[in-house]
Design a protein around this motif. Sequence first.
Motif, PDB file in Angstrom:
ATOM      1  N   LEU A 181       8.587  10.089 -58.628  1.00  0.00           N
ATOM      2  CA  LEU A 181       8.746   8.748 -59.194  1.00  0.00           C
ATOM      3  C   LEU A 181      10.051   8.148 -58.684  1.00  0.00           C
ATOM      4  O   LEU A 181      11.131   8.696 -58.914  1.00  0.00           O
ATOM      5  N   ALA A 182       9.931   7.036 -57.948  1.00  0.00           N
ATOM      6  CA  ALA A 182      11.106   6.327 -57.450  1.00  0.00           C
ATOM      7  C   ALA A 182      11.458   5.230 -58.450  1.00  0.00           C
ATOM      8  O   ALA A 182      10.581   4.503 -58.903  1.00  0.00           O
ATOM      9  N   LEU A 231      12.385  -1.344 -61.219  1.00  0.00           N
ATOM     10  CA  LEU A 231      11.162  -1.157 -60.429  1.00  0.00           C
ATOM     11  C   LEU A 231      10.803   0.320 -60.442  1.00  0.00           C
ATOM     12  O   LEU A 231      11.678   1.177 -60.339  1.00  0.00           O
ATOM     13  N   LEU A 232       9.511   0.614 -60.551  1.00  0.00           N
ATOM     14  CA  LEU A 232       9.027   1.991 -60.541  1.00  0.00           C
ATOM     15  C   LEU A 232       7.951   2.125 -59.480  1.00  0.00           C
ATOM     16  O   LEU A 232       7.149   1.217 -59.284  1.00  0.00           O
ATOM     17  N   PHE A 233       7.920   3.296 -58.842  1.00  0.00           N
ATOM     18  CA  PHE A 233       6.862   3.548 -57.876  1.00  0.00           C
ATOM     19  C   PHE A 233       6.586   5.037 -57.817  1.00  0.00           C
ATOM     20  O   PHE A 233       7.473   5.821 -57.523  1.00  0.00           O
ATOM     21  N   ARG A 247       5.279   7.818 -55.853  1.00  0.00           N
ATOM     22  CA  ARG A 247       4.961   8.026 -54.439  1.00  0.00           C
ATOM     23  C   ARG A 247       3.840   9.035 -54.234  1.00  0.00           C
ATOM     24  O   ARG A 247       3.305   9.161 -53.152  1.00  0.00           O
ATOM     25  N   SER A 248       3.519   9.788 -55.282  1.00  0.00           N
ATOM     26  CA  SER A 248       2.508  10.821 -55.132  1.00  0.00           C
ATOM     27  C   SER A 248       1.108  10.300 -55.412  1.00  0.00           C
ATOM     28  O   SER A 248       0.204  10.442 -54.595  1.00  0.00           O
ATOM     29  N   ARG A 249       0.928   9.691 -56.584  1.00  0.00           N
ATOM     30  CA  ARG A 249      -0.411   9.265 -56.980  1.00  0.00           C
ATOM     31  C   ARG A 249      -0.525   7.762 -57.186  1.00  0.00           C
ATOM     32  O   ARG A 249      -1.583   7.294 -57.607  1.00  0.00           O
ATOM     33  N   ASP A 250       0.566   7.040 -56.952  1.00  0.00           N
ATOM     34  CA  ASP A 250       0.539   5.592 -57.153  1.00  0.00           C
ATOM     35  C   ASP A 250       0.102   5.253 -58.578  1.00  0.00           C
ATOM     36  O   ASP A 250      -0.736   4.376 -58.803  1.00  0.00           O
ATOM     37  N   CYS A 251       0.655   6.005 -59.552  1.00  0.00           N
ATOM     38  CA  CYS A 251       0.286   5.806 -60.955  1.00  0.00           C
ATOM     39  C   CYS A 251       0.643   4.380 -61.398  1.00  0.00           C
ATOM     40  O   CYS A 251       1.605   3.795 -60.907  1.00  0.00           O
ATOM     41  N   ALA A 252      -0.138   3.860 -62.341  1.00  0.00           N
ATOM     42  CA  ALA A 252       0.123   2.515 -62.861  1.00  0.00           C
ATOM     43  C   ALA A 252       1.439   2.515 -63.629  1.00  0.00           C
ATOM     44  O   ALA A 252       1.729   3.454 -64.376  1.00  0.00           O
ATOM     45  N   VAL A 253       2.231   1.480 -63.424  1.00  0.00           N
ATOM     46  CA  VAL A 253       3.535   1.386 -64.088  1.00  0.00           C
ATOM     47  C   VAL A 253       3.357   1.433 -65.614  1.00  0.00           C
ATOM     48  O   VAL A 253       4.141   2.069 -66.318  1.00  0.00           O
ATOM     49  N   LEU A 276      10.963   0.977 -47.973  1.00  0.00           N
ATOM     50  CA  LEU A 276       9.546   0.947 -47.600  1.00  0.00           C
ATOM     51  C   LEU A 276       9.314   1.711 -46.300  1.00  0.00           C
ATOM     52  O   LEU A 276       8.337   2.455 -46.172  1.00  0.00           O
ATOM     53  N   LEU A 277      10.245   1.541 -45.354  1.00  0.00           N
ATOM     54  CA  LEU A 277      10.106   2.259 -44.079  1.00  0.00           C
ATOM     55  C   LEU A 277      10.181   3.765 -44.295  1.00  0.00           C
ATOM     56  O   LEU A 277       9.424   4.529 -43.706  1.00  0.00           O
ATOM     57  N   ARG A 278      11.119   4.189 -45.151  1.00  0.00           N
ATOM     58  CA  ARG A 278      11.257   5.623 -45.444  1.00  0.00           C
ATOM     59  C   ARG A 278       9.965   6.162 -46.073  1.00  0.00           C
ATOM     60  O   ARG A 278       9.465   7.215 -45.692  1.00  0.00           O
ATOM     61  N   MET A 279       9.422   5.420 -47.038  1.00  0.00           N
ATOM     62  CA  MET A 279       8.196   5.867 -47.704  1.00  0.00           C
ATOM     63  C   MET A 279       7.027   5.885 -46.718  1.00  0.00           C
ATOM     64  O   MET A 279       6.226   6.811 -46.708  1.00  0.00           O
ATOM     65  N   ALA A 280       6.936   4.825 -45.885  1.00  0.00           N
ATOM     66  CA  ALA A 280       5.840   4.765 -44.909  1.00  0.00           C
ATOM     67  C   ALA A 280       5.988   5.895 -43.889  1.00  0.00           C
ATOM     68  O   ALA A 280       4.990   6.488 -43.467  1.00  0.00           O
TER      69      ALA A 280
END
Length: 139
Positions: A35-36, A46-48, A50-56, A92-96
């Motif tokens: 979780l970022a 902001l929450l994200f 990165r593993s399952r794209d869970c709903a905020v 975003l670049l790091r995550m991508a």
Amino acid sequence: MTAEVLLSRLEKVRQTGRDTWVALCPAHDDTRPSLAIRGLSDGQVLLFCRSRDCAVEDIVAAVGLTMAVLFPDRPTSPYSRPQRHRWPPADLLRMAGRDARVVGIGALMMTSGDPLSEVDRQCILDAATRLIRTADEAG
Ligand SMILES: [Zn+2]
């Protein structure tokens, strides 16, 4: 600061930058912090996942909070336009880049005939889905 309220309820919190953290995502069975969390200067969070794209909504509900924790109290004006915050391009670049590595390793495993476990298969599918969504958002 609203990020602190949220951070106090998360597990394995690690600060990664001035206003950024990672923690275990409480909305799924997370074993490595995925979780970022990013605190913005106006107090929004902001929450994200990165593993399952869970709903905020699911993430904040899993720690007994509501979406209100992500937004600071402030007077609203009928003339003010809602601000849309985005992740900084470097993040975003790091995550991508991470997702591209996962998809690339998956492709190598498939072409070499290595069997994929269900977990590997799901990780590759999740990463590919995020990459496609990111590409769609970028236009
Ligand atoms: Zn999650």
